[in-house]
Design a protein around this motif. Structure first.
Motif, PDB file in Angstrom:
ATOM      1  N   LEU A  18      18.873  -4.633 142.219  1.00 32.08           N
ATOM      2  CA  LEU A  18      19.993  -4.109 142.988  1.00 32.08           C
ATOM      3  C   LEU A  18      19.716  -2.641 143.310  1.00 32.08           C
ATOM      4  N   ARG A  19      19.946  -2.262 144.561  1.00 30.95           N
ATOM      5  CA  ARG A  19      19.693  -0.884 144.972  1.00 30.95           C
ATOM      6  C   ARG A  19      20.699   0.044 144.282  1.00 30.95           C
ATOM      7  N   ARG A  20      20.212   1.129 143.724  1.00 33.55           N
ATOM      8  CA  ARG A  20      21.044   2.063 142.978  1.00 33.55           C
ATOM      9  C   ARG A  20      21.022   3.442 143.639  1.00 33.55           C
ATOM     10  N   HIS A  21      22.022   4.250 143.264  1.00 31.22           N
ATOM     11  CA  HIS A  21      22.107   5.638 143.721  1.00 31.22           C
ATOM     12  C   HIS A  21      22.037   6.523 142.488  1.00 31.22           C
ATOM     13  N   PHE A  22      21.030   7.366 142.426  1.00 34.13           N
ATOM     14  CA  PHE A  22      20.797   8.205 141.264  1.00 34.13           C
ATOM     15  C   PHE A  22      20.952   9.679 141.625  1.00 34.13           C
ATOM     16  N   LEU A  23      21.406  10.455 140.650  1.00 36.29           N
ATOM     17  CA  LEU A  23      21.429  11.908 140.743  1.00 36.29           C
ATOM     18  C   LEU A  23      20.379  12.451 139.785  1.00 36.29           C
ATOM     19  N   MET A  24      19.539  13.393 140.293  1.00 40.89           N
ATOM     20  CA  MET A  24      18.496  13.985 139.481  1.00 40.89           C
ATOM     21  C   MET A  24      18.497  15.502 139.678  1.00 40.89           C
ATOM     22  N   CYS A  25      17.825  16.189 138.767  1.00 40.19           N
ATOM     23  CA  CYS A  25      17.725  17.652 138.821  1.00 40.19           C
ATOM     24  C   CYS A  25      16.270  18.052 138.561  1.00 40.19           C
ATOM     25  N   ALA A  84      19.836  14.843 133.706  1.00 38.52           N
ATOM     26  CA  ALA A  84      21.048  14.609 134.489  1.00 38.52           C
ATOM     27  C   ALA A  84      21.967  13.565 133.881  1.00 38.52           C
ATOM     28  N   ALA A  85      21.414  12.623 133.133  1.00 35.36           N
ATOM     29  CA  ALA A  85      22.259  11.575 132.552  1.00 35.36           C
ATOM     30  C   ALA A  85      23.379  12.153 131.706  1.00 35.36           C
ATOM     31  N   ASN A  86      23.124  13.300 131.096  1.00 33.28           N
ATOM     32  CA  ASN A  86      24.125  13.907 130.215  1.00 33.28           C
ATOM     33  C   ASN A  86      25.253  14.587 130.979  1.00 33.28           C
ATOM     34  N   GLY A  87      25.123  14.689 132.306  1.00 36.10           N
ATOM     35  CA  GLY A  87      26.080  15.436 133.107  1.00 36.10           C
ATOM     36  C   GLY A  87      27.388  14.733 133.396  1.00 36.10           C
ATOM     37  N   GLY A  88      27.526  13.464 133.033  1.00 41.64           N
ATOM     38  CA  GLY A  88      28.774  12.759 133.285  1.00 41.64           C
ATOM     39  C   GLY A  88      28.596  11.261 133.230  1.00 41.64           C
ATOM     40  N   LEU A  89      29.660  10.556 133.595  1.00 43.41           N
ATOM     41  CA  LEU A  89      29.680   9.096 133.661  1.00 43.41           C
ATOM     42  C   LEU A  89      30.463   8.721 134.902  1.00 43.41           C
ATOM     43  N   VAL A  90      29.832   8.001 135.824  1.00 40.82           N
ATOM     44  CA  VAL A  90      30.469   7.633 137.087  1.00 40.82           C
ATOM     45  C   VAL A  90      30.577   6.117 137.164  1.00 40.82           C
ATOM     46  N   GLY A 270      13.520  13.889 126.098  1.00 40.14           N
ATOM     47  CA  GLY A 270      13.954  13.184 127.300  1.00 40.14           C
ATOM     48  C   GLY A 270      12.941  12.193 127.822  1.00 40.14           C
ATOM     49  N   GLY A 271      13.455  11.163 128.506  1.00 42.71           N
ATOM     50  CA  GLY A 271      12.633  10.158 129.167  1.00 42.71           C
ATOM     51  C   GLY A 271      13.230   9.832 130.523  1.00 42.71           C
ATOM     52  N   PRO A 272      12.841   8.706 131.109  1.00 42.17           N
ATOM     53  CA  PRO A 272      13.338   8.358 132.450  1.00 42.17           C
ATOM     54  C   PRO A 272      14.857   8.331 132.561  1.00 42.17           C
ATOM     55  N   LYS A 273      15.529   7.693 131.615  1.00 43.08           N
ATOM     56  CA  LYS A 273      16.984   7.616 131.712  1.00 43.08           C
ATOM     57  C   LYS A 273      17.620   8.985 131.557  1.00 43.08           C
ATOM     58  N   CYS A 274      17.110   9.805 130.662  1.00 41.40           N
ATOM     59  CA  CYS A 274      17.682  11.140 130.488  1.00 41.40           C
ATOM     60  C   CYS A 274      17.690  11.916 131.805  1.00 41.40           C
ATOM     61  N   CYS A 275      16.709  11.660 132.650  1.00 44.14           N
ATOM     62  CA  CYS A 275      16.592  12.375 133.917  1.00 44.14           C
ATOM     63  C   CYS A 275      17.425  11.755 135.029  1.00 44.14           C
ATOM     64  N   THR A 276      18.228  10.738 134.715  1.00 43.95           N
ATOM     65  CA  THR A 276      18.811   9.905 135.763  1.00 43.95           C
ATOM     66  C   THR A 276      20.274   9.609 135.504  1.00 43.95           C
TER      67      THR A 276
END
Length: 282
Positions: A18-25, A84-90, A270-276
């Protein structure tokens, strides 16, 4: 008798991405200058340039899989903002903000909430309780799994449930190496997960066994390279390349592993999820 020419179906289940929308920094200011988890060693430091290159490869992997990636501007003085994962929950267009445990990361919470408000997610709750976003909140189809024990208060689980209107299941972490839930477990889609049992309390392991009898279980060796800090779109699993046994196990279950090298960012835990951070629309 002639040998049968009937097609023998692949025993592996079909997986749908499924196509996802990610926020990264982008980790322009990445460094290891303090220690707030067992992975961090300020004396050893980190190579910011190498971290940027590894992060760019991760972003490229997402784009190559057809996912959308938005970017938040990095802020000088916040070396962990890359996570970025730590920045919130959407969830369903609503954003539950982060309130960090350690003062070194406190300014990240308001920065991410401001970005969300101005980029299509105006319904943002500034939390009253300590929580570190998707680090400790992992969203499945009908439930949110929530970690506690090191970074996120139990009261935040209740606060998130009331705001988001989704059931929240508490899981207690007991190994300081796995201080966030997303270091020890990741959703696979179709109501299933992969996890490392040794990261959880006995009661939480029982809960996981009951909820996910067909879960993919990882061993300590793969967990110890943050192999479970992974992102799955239902078919592809982006994970640390060093998690060899887990990569083989996922492939046997019909998933397509996408190994990446984030060894420099792992120096900060950090790993992939931490960045996402996933941005789930209404």
């Amino acid at each position: 008798m002639e040998p049968s020419t009937a097609h023998v179906p692949d025993a592996r289940p079909h997986r749908t991405a499924l196509r996802r929308h990610f926020l990264m920094c982008r980790p322009d200011h990445f460094a290891v200058t303090y220690a707030i988890n067992p992975w961090m060693d300020p004396a050893a430091g980190a190579d910011a340039g190498r971290a940027v290159g590894q992060w760019e490869a991760l972003r490229g992997a997402y784009l190559g899989l057809g996912h959308r990636v938005s970017l938040i501007e990095p802020i000088a003085g916040l070396p962990d903002m890359v996570f970025a994962a730590n920045g919130g929950l959407v969830v369903a267009g609503k954003a539950y903000g982060a309130r960090f445990t350690h003062p070194e990361r406190a300014a990240e919470g308001p920065a991410y909430m401001e970005w969300l408000r101005h980029n299509g997610f105006p319904d943002v709750l500034e939390p009253a309780h300590t929580n570190e976003g998707e680090g400790d909140f992992l969203t499945l189809e009908d439930v949110i799994l929530a970690g506690t024990g090191f970074r996120t208060d139990l009261a935040a689980h209740q606060e998130a449930q009331e705001f988001l209107g989704r059931p929240v299941v508490t899981l207690r972490l007991v190994d300081p190496r796995f201080y966030h839930l997303d270091t020890a477990l990741f959703p696979l889609g179709d109501g299933n997960v992969a996890y490392y049992p040794g990261a959880f309390s006995a009661g939480s392991r029982t809960v996981l066994e009951r909820m996910f009898p067909d879960a993919v279980l990882a061993g300590e060796r793969d967990a110890a390279v943050l192999g479970l800090n992974a992102v799955c779109d239902g078919r592809h699993v982006v994970l640390n390349a060093e998690a060899g046994d887990l990569i083989e196990t996922l492939a046997r279950h019909g998933y397509e592993p996408v190994p990446v090298d984030l060894s420099e960012l792992r120096k900060a835990g950090g790993g992939p999820k931490c960045c996402t951070l996933e941005l789930r629309p209404a």
